[in-house]
Scaffold this active site. Structure first.
Site, mmCIF file in Angstrom:
data_model
loop_
_atom_site.group_PDB
_atom_site.id
_atom_site.type_symbol
_atom_site.label_atom_id
_atom_site.label_comp_id
_atom_site.label_asym_id
_atom_site.label_seq_id
_atom_site.Cartn_x
_atom_site.Cartn_y
_atom_site.Cartn_z
ATOM 1 N N ASP A 1 -5.678 10.591 -1.344
ATOM 2 C CA ASP A 1 -4.845 9.881 -2.326
ATOM 3 C C ASP A 1 -5.738 8.861 -3.041
ATOM 4 O O ASP A 1 -6.846 8.546 -2.581
ATOM 5 C CB ASP A 1 -3.692 9.209 -1.580
ATOM 6 C CG ASP A 1 -2.874 8.282 -2.448
ATOM 7 O OD1 ASP A 1 -2.529 8.682 -3.577
ATOM 8 O OD2 ASP A 1 -2.590 7.156 -2.003
ATOM 9 N N ASP B 1 -4.403 5.572 -5.254
ATOM 10 C CA ASP B 1 -3.883 4.205 -5.160
ATOM 11 C C ASP B 1 -3.486 3.885 -3.721
ATOM 12 O O ASP B 1 -2.659 4.569 -3.121
ATOM 13 C CB ASP B 1 -2.672 4.038 -6.072
ATOM 14 C CG ASP B 1 -3.030 4.122 -7.537
ATOM 15 O OD1 ASP B 1 -3.343 3.092 -8.135
ATOM 16 O OD2 ASP B 1 -3.017 5.246 -8.084
ATOM 17 N N ASP C 1 -1.511 6.778 1.987
ATOM 18 C CA ASP C 1 -0.873 5.544 2.468
ATOM 19 C C ASP C 1 0.616 5.460 2.160
ATOM 20 O O ASP C 1 1.279 4.533 2.620
ATOM 21 C CB ASP C 1 -1.543 4.331 1.817
ATOM 22 C CG ASP C 1 -1.195 4.190 0.346
ATOM 23 O OD1 ASP C 1 -0.699 3.118 -0.055
ATOM 24 O OD2 ASP C 1 -1.375 5.148 -0.409
#
Length: 248
Positions: free
Chosen positions: A22, A24, A190
């Site tokens: 991922d 961000d 996240d």
């Protein structure tokens, strides 16, 4: 369900694995506005080491549109999926028209000065500037969903996206192509939108690594983005790569 192993293994044979990341909150720390996010310079050599260790089997899977994601990444990271899998480098996609479902989101954004993003196959409403509006934003997005679409609720952002397309489907599509084919996928993320990637990676014999607290299907967990960067650096280069703001 297999219990989460809170610490990932200290070493992996990356010649047998593929790495999916991922952006961000995983590669780059979160910021109040998406335009303010910056990739830490110290993670760039780690990404280059990942390319060498995996024979090029490294991909970034992001909720950002590709046009927004591409300028943030080193040129050598050429395999990218944007808009939660609705866009993929080298693959033609048909994002569809979301202008109708987007109207109530646009009205709410205008009324409260929130940031709305229109991406291929996705409309996102950010409320980091007004966390008190979270319940209203989530309800508005849920009510705007029509058949063929789904709601995604992440970290201070809620989105309408095409159903049946997510980071898991993007991961699976890439795993069918060289240099990913035949490897074990490791997905690092996240947020809630990374859970689809964790599920698919683990269904294919690999693993998910969740950054931070909260429920997850991922087999592995690390407490922070700094810990994740250090783990990647240690397993790929043998030395930690402290990012800006990390403890010494």
């Amino acid at each position: 369900m297999t219990a989460v192993r809170h610490t990932p293994p200290g070493g992996l044979d990356w010649s047998k694995h593929a790495l999916f990341l991922d952006f961000d909150g995983t590669l780059a720390p979160l910021a109040d506005h998406p335009d303010d996010v910056r990739l830490p310079a110290r993670i760039v050599p780690v990404l280059h080491a990942a390319l060498a260790a995996t024979g090029g089997a490294v991909a970034v899977l992001s909720g950002r549109a590709l046009a927004d994601l591409d300028p943030h990444l080193p040129p050598r990271i050429t395999v990218r999926a944007g808009s939660h899998g609705a866009e993929m480098t080298g693959i033609d996609t048909q994002p569809g028209d979301l202008s109708g479902p987007a109207r109530p989101l646009a009205a709410l954004a205008a009324a409260h000065d929130l940031l709305i993003e229109t991406k291929p196959g996705v409309v996102a409403l950010h409320y980091r500037s007004r966390p008190d509006l979270g319940p209203l934003v989530r309800r508005t997005v849920d009510e705007a969903v029509i058949p063929g679409l789904r709601a995604l609720h992440g970290n201070m952002v809620s989105e309408i996206a095409r159903a049946g397309i997510d980071k898991g489907t993007a991961l699976a599509a890439l795993m069918a192509r060289p240099p990913f084919a035949g490897r074990l996928p490791v997905m690092v993320g996240d947020d809630v939108t990374d859970e689809d990637g964790f599920r698919r990676a683990q269904a294919m014999g690999g693993a998910g690594l969740h950054i931070g607290a909260g429920p997850t299907v991922a087999l592995w967990r690390l407490p922070s983005i700094h810990a994740a960067h250090d783990w990647l650096a240690r397993t790929l280069t043998g030395t930690p790569a402290r990012t800006e703001g990390a403890a010494p």
